[in-house]
Design a protein around this motif. Structure first.
Motif, PDB file in Angstrom:
ATOM      1  N   ILE A  27      31.843   2.914 -15.552  1.00  0.00           N
ATOM      2  CA  ILE A  27      32.732   2.409 -14.510  1.00  0.00           C
ATOM      3  C   ILE A  27      32.270   2.921 -13.146  1.00  0.00           C
ATOM      4  CG2 ILE A  27      35.082   2.516 -13.577  1.00  0.00           C
ATOM      5  CD1 ILE A  27      36.038   2.561 -16.517  1.00  0.00           C
ATOM      6  N   ALA A  28      31.936   4.207 -13.072  1.00  0.00           N
ATOM      7  CA  ALA A  28      31.470   4.792 -11.811  1.00  0.00           C
ATOM      8  C   ALA A  28      30.222   4.076 -11.305  1.00  0.00           C
ATOM      9  CB  ALA A  28      31.198   6.284 -11.992  1.00  0.00           C
ATOM     10  N   ALA A  29      29.330   3.703 -12.207  1.00  0.00           N
ATOM     11  CA  ALA A  29      28.103   3.013 -11.818  1.00  0.00           C
ATOM     12  C   ALA A  29      28.383   1.634 -11.227  1.00  0.00           C
ATOM     13  CB  ALA A  29      27.166   2.891 -13.023  1.00  0.00           C
ATOM     14  N   MET A  30      29.513   1.046 -11.573  1.00  0.00           N
ATOM     15  CA  MET A  30      29.874  -0.274 -11.067  1.00  0.00           C
ATOM     16  C   MET A  30      30.681  -0.212  -9.775  1.00  0.00           C
ATOM     17  SD  MET A  30      30.847  -2.430 -14.460  1.00  0.00           S
ATOM     18  CE  MET A  30      31.000  -1.305 -15.830  1.00  0.00           C
ATOM     19  N   ALA A  31      31.068   0.980  -9.370  1.00  0.00           N
ATOM     20  CA  ALA A  31      31.887   1.140  -8.164  1.00  0.00           C
ATOM     21  C   ALA A  31      31.137   2.033  -7.173  1.00  0.00           C
ATOM     22  CB  ALA A  31      33.229   1.761  -8.526  1.00  0.00           C
ATOM     23  N   ALA A  34      31.678   6.014  -6.419  1.00  0.00           N
ATOM     24  CA  ALA A  34      32.480   6.657  -7.457  1.00  0.00           C
ATOM     25  C   ALA A  34      31.609   7.527  -8.353  1.00  0.00           C
ATOM     26  CB  ALA A  34      33.206   5.612  -8.294  1.00  0.00           C
ATOM     27  N   THR A  35      32.235   8.509  -8.948  1.00  0.00           N
ATOM     28  CA  THR A  35      31.618   9.360  -9.965  1.00  0.00           C
ATOM     29  C   THR A  35      32.537   9.315 -11.187  1.00  0.00           C
ATOM     30  OG1 THR A  35      32.820  11.351  -9.316  1.00  0.00           O
ATOM     31  CG2 THR A  35      30.717  10.918  -8.178  1.00  0.00           C
ATOM     32  N   ARG A  37      34.110  11.694 -12.527  1.00  0.00           N
ATOM     33  CA  ARG A  37      35.314  12.495 -12.225  1.00  0.00           C
ATOM     34  C   ARG A  37      36.277  11.746 -11.328  1.00  0.00           C
ATOM     35  NH1 ARG A  37      34.637  18.718 -12.674  1.00  0.00           N
ATOM     36  NH2 ARG A  37      32.940  18.795 -14.154  1.00  0.00           N
ATOM     37  N   LEU A  38      35.742  10.981 -10.393  1.00  0.00           N
ATOM     38  CA  LEU A  38      36.618  10.187  -9.535  1.00  0.00           C
ATOM     39  C   LEU A  38      37.311   9.076 -10.326  1.00  0.00           C
ATOM     40  CD1 LEU A  38      34.564   9.933  -6.219  1.00  0.00           C
ATOM     41  CD2 LEU A  38      36.668  11.231  -6.621  1.00  0.00           C
ATOM     42  N   VAL A  39      36.625   8.527 -11.313  1.00  0.00           N
ATOM     43  CA  VAL A  39      37.250   7.533 -12.188  1.00  0.00           C
ATOM     44  C   VAL A  39      38.428   8.184 -12.916  1.00  0.00           C
ATOM     45  CG1 VAL A  39      36.937   6.055 -14.222  1.00  0.00           C
ATOM     46  CG2 VAL A  39      35.156   6.153 -12.457  1.00  0.00           C
ATOM     47  N   ALA A  40      38.219   9.379 -13.448  1.00  0.00           N
ATOM     48  CA  ALA A  40      39.299  10.095 -14.137  1.00  0.00           C
ATOM     49  C   ALA A  40      40.454  10.374 -13.170  1.00  0.00           C
ATOM     50  CB  ALA A  40      38.779  11.392 -14.733  1.00  0.00           C
ATOM     51  N   ARG A  41      40.125  10.744 -11.952  1.00  0.00           N
ATOM     52  CA  ARG A  41      41.165  11.007 -10.946  1.00  0.00           C
ATOM     53  C   ARG A  41      41.981   9.747 -10.650  1.00  0.00           C
ATOM     54  NH1 ARG A  41      39.524  12.785  -5.031  1.00  0.00           N
ATOM     55  NH2 ARG A  41      41.105  11.515  -4.028  1.00  0.00           N
ATOM     56  N   ALA A  42      41.293   8.621 -10.512  1.00  0.00           N
ATOM     57  CA  ALA A  42      41.997   7.362 -10.265  1.00  0.00           C
ATOM     58  C   ALA A  42      42.950   7.049 -11.416  1.00  0.00           C
ATOM     59  CB  ALA A  42      40.992   6.228 -10.067  1.00  0.00           C
TER      60      ALA A  42
END
Length: 97
Positions: A27-31, A34-35, A37-42
């Protein structure tokens, strides 16, 4: 103006098909910006009753992350036909994209 990384992450999460899983890293690679960890934060910051398929997101090792909703996540995935193996891993053929 380009969408923020958070908006991009939420858009990708909404696109995960029924019966499939993906990782925080994918997911991070598509945004942009984003990393994992940021995906988890979201995900942690999602409001109650949001409707996004948060339970379709797993770790890079194809396991569930250690969090309070893991039991519910396992149940929801099983209801969609994503059964974890004896080592707690999702089948590789269920990975998206």
């Amino acid at each position: 103006m380009q969408a923020s990384w958070r908006e991009q992450v939420l858009t990708v999460i909404a696109e995960i098909p029924h019966g499939r899983v993906t990782t925080y890293g994918r997911i991070a690679a598509m945004a942009e910006g984003a990393t994992p960890r940021l995906v988890a934060r979201a995900l942690r910051d999602l409001p109650e009753g949001h409707g996004l398929p948060w339970y379709r997101i797993i770790t890079a090792s194809r396991r569930l992350a250690d969090h309070p909703g893991a039991a519910e996540q396992r149940e929801r995935l099983a209801a969609e036909g994503v059964l974890l193996d004896a080592r707690g891993r999702a089948p590789a053929e269920r990975m998206w994209p």
